[in-house]
Design a protein around this motif. Structure first.
Motif, PDB file in Angstrom:
ATOM      1  N   SER A 176       0.788  -1.407   0.152  1.00 19.76           N
ATOM      2  CA  SER A 176      -0.048   0.146  -0.284  1.00 19.76           C
ATOM      3  C   SER A 176       1.205   1.320   0.040  1.00 19.76           C
ATOM      4  CB  SER A 176      -0.881   0.000   1.282  1.00 19.76           C
ATOM      5  OG  SER A 176      -0.460   0.219   2.216  1.00 19.76           O
ATOM      6  N   LEU A 177       2.508   1.030   0.774  1.00 16.47           N
ATOM      7  CA  LEU A 177       3.021   2.275   0.392  1.00 16.47           C
ATOM      8  C   LEU A 177       3.628   2.928  -0.954  1.00 16.47           C
ATOM      9  CD1 LEU A 177       3.836   2.824   4.144  1.00 16.47           C
ATOM     10  CD2 LEU A 177       2.060   3.634   2.799  1.00 16.47           C
ATOM     11  N   ASN A 178       3.567   1.357  -1.767  1.00 16.05           N
ATOM     12  CA  ASN A 178       4.116   1.713  -2.647  1.00 16.05           C
ATOM     13  C   ASN A 178       5.713   1.442  -2.438  1.00 16.05           C
ATOM     14  OD1 ASN A 178       4.366   0.851  -5.108  1.00 16.05           O
ATOM     15  ND2 ASN A 178       4.252   3.417  -5.943  1.00 16.05           N
ATOM     16  N   ARG A 179       6.251  -0.072  -1.664  1.00 21.81           N
ATOM     17  CA  ARG A 179       8.059   0.630  -0.909  1.00 21.81           C
ATOM     18  C   ARG A 179       8.403  -0.195  -2.597  1.00 21.81           C
ATOM     19  NH1 ARG A 179      11.685  -3.448   1.098  1.00 21.81           N
ATOM     20  NH2 ARG A 179      12.744  -2.195   3.045  1.00 21.81           N
ATOM     21  N   PRO A 180       9.589   0.418  -3.463  1.00 20.85           N
ATOM     22  CA  PRO A 180      10.535  -0.176  -3.809  1.00 20.85           C
ATOM     23  C   PRO A 180      10.735  -1.223  -4.063  1.00 20.85           C
ATOM     24  CG  PRO A 180      10.737   2.211  -3.982  1.00 20.85           C
ATOM     25  CD  PRO A 180      10.356   1.531  -2.261  1.00 20.85           C
ATOM     26  N   LYS A 181      11.199  -2.383  -4.920  1.00 19.08           N
ATOM     27  CA  LYS A 181      11.212  -4.206  -5.144  1.00 19.08           C
ATOM     28  C   LYS A 181      12.510  -3.859  -5.180  1.00 19.08           C
ATOM     29  CE  LYS A 181       7.117  -6.301  -6.063  1.00 19.08           C
ATOM     30  NZ  LYS A 181       6.621  -5.556  -6.207  1.00 19.08           N
ATOM     31  N   TRP A 182      13.560  -4.946  -4.726  1.00 15.85           N
ATOM     32  CA  TRP A 182      14.735  -4.909  -3.794  1.00 15.85           C
ATOM     33  C   TRP A 182      15.448  -4.755  -6.048  1.00 15.85           C
ATOM     34  CZ3 TRP A 182      17.977  -2.893  -0.604  1.00 15.85           C
ATOM     35  CH2 TRP A 182      17.348  -2.442   0.581  1.00 15.85           C
ATOM     36  N   GLY A 183      14.616  -5.408  -6.813  1.00 20.35           N
ATOM     37  CA  GLY A 183      14.533  -6.287  -8.403  1.00 20.35           C
ATOM     38  C   GLY A 183      14.748  -4.586  -8.673  1.00 20.35           C
ATOM     39  N   GLU A 184      14.093  -3.256  -8.238  1.00 17.34           N
ATOM     40  CA  GLU A 184      14.429  -2.814  -9.118  1.00 17.34           C
ATOM     41  C   GLU A 184      15.380  -1.518  -8.763  1.00 17.34           C
ATOM     42  OE1 GLU A 184      10.940   0.079  -8.700  1.00 17.34           O
ATOM     43  OE2 GLU A 184       9.960  -1.059  -7.830  1.00 17.34           O
ATOM     44  N   VAL A 185      16.013  -1.929  -7.723  1.00 21.07           N
ATOM     45  CA  VAL A 185      17.398  -1.467  -7.172  1.00 21.07           C
ATOM     46  C   VAL A 185      18.503  -1.773  -8.221  1.00 21.07           C
ATOM     47  CG1 VAL A 185      18.859  -0.941  -5.522  1.00 21.07           C
ATOM     48  CG2 VAL A 185      16.425  -0.728  -5.310  1.00 21.07           C
ATOM     49  N   ASP A 186      18.553  -3.481  -7.929  1.00 19.47           N
ATOM     50  CA  ASP A 186      19.669  -3.983  -8.836  1.00 19.47           C
ATOM     51  C   ASP A 186      19.281  -3.608 -10.101  1.00 19.47           C
ATOM     52  OD1 ASP A 186      19.988  -4.963  -6.586  1.00 19.47           O
ATOM     53  OD2 ASP A 186      18.926  -6.428  -6.927  1.00 19.47           O
ATOM     54  N   ALA A 187      18.665  -3.516 -10.668  1.00 16.33           N
ATOM     55  CA  ALA A 187      18.335  -3.337 -12.206  1.00 16.33           C
ATOM     56  C   ALA A 187      18.937  -1.891 -12.017  1.00 16.33           C
ATOM     57  CB  ALA A 187      16.432  -2.966 -12.510  1.00 16.33           C
ATOM     58  N   LEU A 188      18.557  -0.455 -11.917  1.00 18.13           N
ATOM     59  CA  LEU A 188      19.261   0.011 -11.865  1.00 18.13           C
ATOM     60  C   LEU A 188      20.678   0.622 -11.602  1.00 18.13           C
ATOM     61  CD1 LEU A 188      17.083   2.998 -11.624  1.00 18.13           C
ATOM     62  CD2 LEU A 188      17.328   3.427  -9.991  1.00 18.13           C
ATOM     63  N   LYS A 189      21.098   0.115 -10.548  1.00 20.65           N
ATOM     64  CA  LYS A 189      21.863  -0.608 -10.673  1.00 20.65           C
ATOM     65  C   LYS A 189      22.878  -1.044 -11.906  1.00 20.65           C
ATOM     66  CE  LYS A 189      22.961  -0.390  -5.418  1.00 20.65           C
ATOM     67  NZ  LYS A 189      23.112  -1.162  -4.491  1.00 20.65           N
ATOM     68  N   ALA A 190      22.513  -1.911 -12.444  1.00 18.97           N
ATOM     69  CA  ALA A 190      22.848  -2.376 -13.360  1.00 18.97           C
ATOM     70  C   ALA A 190      22.855  -1.388 -14.566  1.00 18.97           C
ATOM     71  CB  ALA A 190      22.128  -3.427 -14.451  1.00 18.97           C
ATOM     72  N   GLU A 191      21.907  -0.876 -14.433  1.00 20.87           N
ATOM     73  CA  GLU A 191      21.814   0.345 -15.661  1.00 20.87           C
ATOM     74  C   GLU A 191      23.238   1.852 -15.342  1.00 20.87           C
ATOM     75  OE1 GLU A 191      17.403   2.452 -15.891  1.00 20.87           O
ATOM     76  OE2 GLU A 191      18.518   3.795 -17.355  1.00 20.87           O
ATOM     77  N   ILE A 192      23.279   2.163 -14.305  1.00 23.25           N
ATOM     78  CA  ILE A 192      23.387   3.300 -14.187  1.00 23.25           C
ATOM     79  C   ILE A 192      25.223   2.194 -14.126  1.00 23.25           C
ATOM     80  CG2 ILE A 192      25.206   3.737 -12.224  1.00 23.25           C
ATOM     81  CD1 ILE A 192      22.398   4.187 -10.577  1.00 23.25           C
ATOM     82  N   ALA A 193      25.686   0.921 -14.481  1.00 23.85           N
ATOM     83  CA  ALA A 193      26.824   0.511 -14.498  1.00 23.85           C
ATOM     84  C   ALA A 193      26.945   0.345 -15.547  1.00 23.85           C
ATOM     85  CB  ALA A 193      27.093  -1.219 -14.059  1.00 23.85           C
ATOM     86  N   ASP A 194      26.258   0.417 -16.483  1.00 27.29           N
ATOM     87  CA  ASP A 194      25.746   0.834 -18.607  1.00 27.29           C
ATOM     88  C   ASP A 194      26.189   1.731 -18.801  1.00 27.29           C
ATOM     89  OD1 ASP A 194      25.421  -2.363 -18.786  1.00 27.29           O
ATOM     90  OD2 ASP A 194      23.375  -1.701 -19.919  1.00 27.29           O
ATOM     91  N   LEU A 195      25.417   2.679 -17.748  1.00 30.10           N
ATOM     92  CA  LEU A 195      25.513   4.189 -17.926  1.00 30.10           C
ATOM     93  C   LEU A 195      27.129   4.766 -18.115  1.00 30.10           C
ATOM     94  CD1 LEU A 195      22.377   5.621 -17.371  1.00 30.10           C
ATOM     95  CD2 LEU A 195      22.998   5.442 -19.848  1.00 30.10           C
ATOM     96  N   GLU A 196      27.897   4.530 -17.171  1.00 35.47           N
ATOM     97  CA  GLU A 196      29.305   5.123 -16.774  1.00 35.47           C
ATOM     98  C   GLU A 196      30.303   5.343 -17.858  1.00 35.47           C
ATOM     99  OE1 GLU A 196      29.401   2.715 -13.128  1.00 35.47           O
ATOM    100  OE2 GLU A 196      28.944   4.810 -11.649  1.00 35.47           O
ATOM    101  N   GLU A 197      29.925   3.149 -18.190  1.00 37.80           N
ATOM    102  CA  GLU A 197      30.919   3.281 -19.371  1.00 37.80           C
ATOM    103  C   GLU A 197      30.378   3.788 -20.920  1.00 37.80           C
ATOM    104  OE1 GLU A 197      30.810  -1.655 -20.190  1.00 37.80           O
ATOM    105  OE2 GLU A 197      31.165  -1.483 -17.812  1.00 37.80           O
ATOM    106  N   THR A 198      29.063   3.597 -20.992  1.00 38.77           N
ATOM    107  CA  THR A 198      28.562   4.489 -22.552  1.00 38.77           C
ATOM    108  C   THR A 198      27.790   5.012 -22.559  1.00 38.77           C
ATOM    109  OG1 THR A 198      26.528   2.339 -21.999  1.00 38.77           O
ATOM    110  CG2 THR A 198      28.458   2.190 -23.274  1.00 38.77           C
ATOM    111  N   GLY A 199      27.352   5.363 -21.703  1.00 36.61           N
ATOM    112  CA  GLY A 199      26.120   6.255 -21.632  1.00 36.61           C
ATOM    113  C   GLY A 199      26.746   8.051 -21.897  1.00 36.61           C
ATOM    114  N   PRO A 200      25.244   8.737 -21.687  1.00 31.17           N
ATOM    115  CA  PRO A 200      25.484  10.173 -21.884  1.00 31.17           C
ATOM    116  C   PRO A 200      25.334  10.217 -20.322  1.00 31.17           C
ATOM    117  CG  PRO A 200      23.701   9.855 -22.256  1.00 31.17           C
ATOM    118  CD  PRO A 200      24.076   8.545 -22.390  1.00 31.17           C
ATOM    119  N   GLU A 201      25.753  11.585 -19.707  1.00 34.13           N
ATOM    120  CA  GLU A 201      26.012  12.154 -18.681  1.00 34.13           C
ATOM    121  C   GLU A 201      24.950  12.137 -18.243  1.00 34.13           C
ATOM    122  OE1 GLU A 201      29.045  12.479 -16.055  1.00 34.13           O
ATOM    123  OE2 GLU A 201      28.881  11.680 -17.553  1.00 34.13           O
ATOM    124  N   GLU A 202      23.964  12.960 -19.081  1.00 32.37           N
ATOM    125  CA  GLU A 202      21.989  13.630 -18.111  1.00 32.37           C
ATOM    126  C   GLU A 202      21.910  12.177 -17.974  1.00 32.37           C
ATOM    127  OE1 GLU A 202      22.728  14.550 -21.859  1.00 32.37           O
ATOM    128  OE2 GLU A 202      24.207  15.269 -20.796  1.00 32.37           O
TER     129      GLU A 202
END
Lengths: 434, 516
Positions: A176-202
């Motif tokens: 009911s409080l819409n607590r983010p799932k751990w899966g989301e965090v992991d996915a986001l971390k993976a995305e950040i790792a990706d972006l650090e190498e390739t992605g645009p700064e923004e």
């Protein structure tokens, strides 16, 4: 026209009135019940009983003409040979008229016969019997309360944590409080790792900001919160001691005849019936003995033949052993009934007394009946006492919960039983002493 | 084939169901209303089990009743007889109420249900609605409400004062039931709401106009000082105030017993109201059962003629009808008095015969209706305007006296033997008819006992007077027991004198001292 089906209506509308009637005629009904008992087989405890009682206390008087005297006229059908002026003998009994006229006036209702149901019958029979010390035992029982489940509570002992409820509450709150799932965090971390190498700064910045927000949110909304936690609640309820064990001890040596065993059997059955009426659960233990004792099943107990000497103390010892093993005193009411023809190995008596003295304090009631073959013990004043009787008589006085009786005939059993459990046992113990 | 049989049978076989019941009822109704001219209350048929029938027996046939041990006793008797197989259960019970309640047993076969509907729902029902005694003394639309009120009232009293105290009053009241009906005055009608209100009013009235009479009754010592005529005046005045003599004993006690609480008075009232409700039934056993039996016989025959019931059903009906109207002779061991079904049915069938096909003898005896060709009109008139005594006196024909071979026996204490007074011959007809009618006269069957006096000047002894006819006094044992009950309600001494109706001589005196 209306048709109404009344069949589903409660029947037994008259039961209340019937109970009142029996209450009203209690004295008479009781007497009739005790009479009927003498003729009744003990195994036959299922049926009701037909009894007849005098109409004395239950008559409904009305003013009515007397049955005789005065001048009367009767018009009756079926004349065969009479002509006017014929003289007729008065019917016997002076009832006058044509016999049945008297019945019309409501006479001739001297005995009143009706059927008691099984429950009514047994209730009347057991009415003034009461198992000794029952009340005392009941009272003392309330001192041993038991914990029983009594719902769910918010506070409690960690040992009583109700995991299912707690997890369910926690999950509901998290959803009911819409607590983010751990899966989301992991996915986001993976995305950040990706972006650090390739992605645009923004995009990297945005992802990082999002991760921070999510992590803050996760921290703010804990997985378990104290408000999720539920405990099982237990309540202390006094647990009535509703179980009894009944020990049947019987001498099965050669000197016990079939007749004697049958006598004993009836006594045991009656005791059992009584106990089942008072206790929710009744165990029976059959112990037979010759010169040794053993626990057996019912059929063996009554019907298998055995030879040997007679050493009563072995049975008592066996009973003591079984109590220790299986029937803790705080959970069981212990009753014992012993039947014997009174024979015992002479040197065994002191041991018997000793065992009895040990057993008696822990039993609710110990009844000893001495059976005989042909009613020679019908008189309670027999002078030549048996070995066992003498030694038990020695032990008896100190124990109000011990009673002994002699039985020679099936008709004696009920009165004896009645005596044994009569409310006022003073008379009984007095007799035992004498 | 269809042209030969006028109508297909409504049912075949012995199983019944609700649709068949309804069809049969409708068929019976057509015959009863259009052909016999019967006028009935609407009917409610209620199906019950044999156990419920036993219950109904116990509460004297009423669907609602207050609780009392005597009903339990009756239940025990009936149950024992039934279980032993000594006694079958009635096929039906019918309640004089509006709508008329007919209880029928589920065990009955379809033919029996048809018979029962014809018998109770039309025969008894017509009689209840039209007979003058029922019209005068009972209120069919109020009885069920009243019984409900009575039951609840007794229950409330039991809760408030204890079963024993209630039983004491009810026992006493039951003992006096037979002597507690109004025989002449018209009784006000019962209606539940009015009844409740009146009960309230009565109480308030009693409180408002508290009768000081009892407290101020002069003591014997004071009385001595009074002049004799003053004493007599006190006596007559109080007698007048209490409305003496009073034939309704419970009514008198309810109004005048000095120490009864108001709820005890109300209990007396309930019992005497129920006694009053049964008063007409007691007087019309022959008429009522005769009417119902005659009606069911007519209806069943007509159903058969129309082809609405099968031959098998008709045979089953005839078998049961015959056993219902069997009259054993006096020397038969099954004989237990004259069977009201037998006498009633025979008389009604006889009236029908006289109307349609009279002999010369009938024309001599019944000039009013012999050969008038209107049997049902004649019977409806008889059902409406007579009770057993007057019905027999009016309609018992010589032919029937011969058929039953009735004879009259005189049993006079003063004579060594009983004497045959009259037989079924020319000299005997009228005597037998009068004698039989008298034996159905309720005032002869039941002792005539009234409240004669209260000794207001002395110790408040209640004096009951039994008027003795033909030297037949009361049964000694029962008198004692009943007087004890009267004492319980009156709270002071009770005396019962038995006075010969003709010579006014006092034959016997019974005294009962009140328990202190």
């Amino acid at each position: 026209m209306n048709i109404v089906d009344r069949r589903p209506n409660p029947k037994g509308k008259s039961l209340g009135n019937r109970r009142r009637f029996i209450e009203r005629a209690r004295g008479e009904v009781k007497g009739a019940v005790l009479d009927a008992l003498k003729k009744r087989k003990v195994t036959d405890t299922e049926g009701g009983e037909k009894i007849s009682i005098p109409t004395g206390g239950i008559e409904e008087p009305t003013f009515r003409h007397s049955g005789s005297g005065g001048k009367r006229e009767y018009v009756v059908p079926g004349n065969k040979q009479h002509i006017t002026g014929d003289e007729l003998q008065r019917p016997q009994g002076g009832a006058g008229g044509k016999g049945s006229e008297a019945a019309d006036n409501g006479e001739g209702e001297d005995e009143f016969e009706f059927v008691l149901s099984r429950d009514e019958f047994l209730d009347l029979f057991f009415e003034d019997l009461e198992l000794p010390d029952l009340v005392r035992k009941r009272l003392s029982e309330t001192a041993s309360p038991e914990l029983s489940r009594a719902g769910i509570t918010m506070s409690g002992n960690p040992a009583n944590l109700n995991l299912v409820r707690t997890l369910r509450n926690s999950m509901a709150r998290r959803i009911s409080l819409n607590r983010p799932k751990w899966g989301e965090v992991d996915a986001l971390k993976a995305e950040i790792a990706d972006l650090e190498e390739t992605g645009p700064e923004e995009a990297l910045e945005a992802a990082r900001a999002k991760l921070t927000a999510i992590e803050r949110r996760i921290k703010a909304i804990p997985y378990f919160d104290p408000i999720d936690v539920r405990y099982n609640r237990f309540q202390r309820v006094p647990k009535p001691n509703i179980q009894a064990v009944m020990f049947c001890l019987m001498d099965v040596s050669g000197s016990m005849t079939e007749h004697m065993k049958q006598l004993a059997k009836r006594f045991f059955m009656l005791l059992h019936l009584f106990l089942t009426k008072r206790y929710e659960h009744v165990d029976i233990v059959f112990i037979r003995h010759t010169s040794t004792a053993q626990e057996v099943d019912e059929d063996t107990f009554f019907y298998s033949r055995e030879t040997g000497g007679t050493v009563v103390s072995t049975a008592l010892a066996e009973m003591q052993r079984i109590i220790k093993e299986r029937y803790p005193l705080e959970a069981w009411n212990i009753y014992a009934a012993q039947a014997s023809d009174g024979d015992n190995f002479g040197a065994d008596s002191p041991r018997c007394i000793q065992l009895l003295n040990e057993l008696l304090p822990s039993t609710q009631y110990f009844a000893y009946i001495e059976v005989s073959d042909n009613g020679v013990f019908a008189s309670h004043r027999r002078t030549d006492q048996t070995d066992l009787w003498r030694s038990y008589a020695e032990a008896a006085p100190g124990h109000p919960n011990f009673a002994m009786r002699r039985v020679g005939d099936p008709a004696h059993i009920f009165p004896v039983f009645h005596d044994l459990f009569a409310r006022n046992r003073a008379a009984v113990s007095a007799e035992v002493e004498a | 084939m269809d042209s030969v049989v006028p109508a297909a049978p409504i049912y075949e076989g012995s199983e019944w169901d609700y649709d068949k019941l309804r069809l049969v009822f409708d068929a019976c109704e057509v015959i009863a209303r259009d052909e016999l001219g019967l006028d009935t209350y609407p009917t409610q048929v209620e199906v019950i089990t044999s156990e419920q029938m036993l219950d109904a027996y116990a509460s004297v046939g009423l669907p609602l009743m207050y609780r009392h041990w005597s009903f339990g006793k009756r239940f025990a008797i009936n149950e024992t007889l039934y279980r032993k197989g000594l006694q079958g259960l009635a096929y039906e019970i019918v309640i004089n109420s509006n709508p008329c309640l007919c209880y029928i047993m589920e065990e009955n076969s379809m033919t029996m249900q048809t018979l029962v509907i014809a018998h109770a729902a039309f025969g008894h029902n017509h009689f209840f609605k039209n007979n003058y005694l029922f019209q005068q003394w009972t209120d069919a639309s109020g009885i069920l409400d009243y019984l409900a009120f009575a039951r609840d009232y007794v229950l409330k009293c039991e809760e408030k004062y204890g079963v024993q105290k209630v039983e004491r009053v009810l026992d006493a009241a039951h003992a006096l039931m037979d002597q507690s009906v109004n025989r002449y005055a018209r009784r006000p009608r019962l209606n539940f709401l009015e009844e409740q209100k009146r009960e309230e009013d009565r109480r308030q009235h009693a409180e408002a106009t508290y009768n000081d009479l009892w407290r101020t009754v002069p003591t014997p010592a004071a009385m001595k000082r009074l002049k004799a005529e003053d004493a007599a005046k006190v006596q007559t005045e109080s007698a007048q105030k209490m409305g003496l003599p009073e034939e309704n004993i419970l009514y008198f006690l309810e109004k005048n017993a000095p120490q009864l609480a108001s709820w005890e008075r109300e209990l007396c009232r309930i019992v005497r109201n129920i006694a009053q409700y049964y008063y007409p039934q007691k007087q019309t056993k022959v008429c009522n059962e005769g009417c119902a039996t005659f009606v069911h016989y007519e209806i069943m025959n007509r159903l058969y003629e129309k082809g609405q019931i099968t031959e098998g059903a008709m045979l089953e009906f005839l078998h049961s009808h015959t056993s219902v109207v069997a009259q054993p002779e006096y020397d038969d061991k099954r004989y237990s008095g004259i069977n009201p079904y037998a006498l009633g049915y025979a008389m009604m069938a006889d009236i029908k015969r006289i109307c349609l096909d009279p002999t010369d003898e009938d024309r001599d005896w019944f000039p009013a209706f012999a050969g008038n060709q209107d049997p049902y009109g004649t019977l409806r008139d008889a059902w409406a305007n007579y009770r057993d005594e007057s019905f027999i006196l009016q309609f018992l024909s010589p032919a029937l006296i011969r058929k039953f071979r009735l004879f009259e026996v005189r049993d006079d204490e003063a004579e060594p033997n009983m004497v045959v007074d009259a037989i079924h011959d020319e000299q005997g007809y009228r005597k037998i008819r009068a004698g039989l009618a008298r034996s159905y006269d309720i005032s002869r069957r039941e002792p005539d006992i009234q409240v004669a006096d209260v000794d207001m000047a002395g110790d408040r002894t209640l004096v009951l007077r039994h008027t003795v006819y033909n030297g037949i006094v009361l049964d000694e044992k029962s008198v004692k027991a009943v007087l004890r009950h009267v004492c319980a309600l009156w709270s002071y001494n009770v005396r019962l004198i038995e006075v010969d109706a003709v010579t006014e001589a006092t034959l016997k005196t019974h005294e009962m001292k009140a328990e202190k």
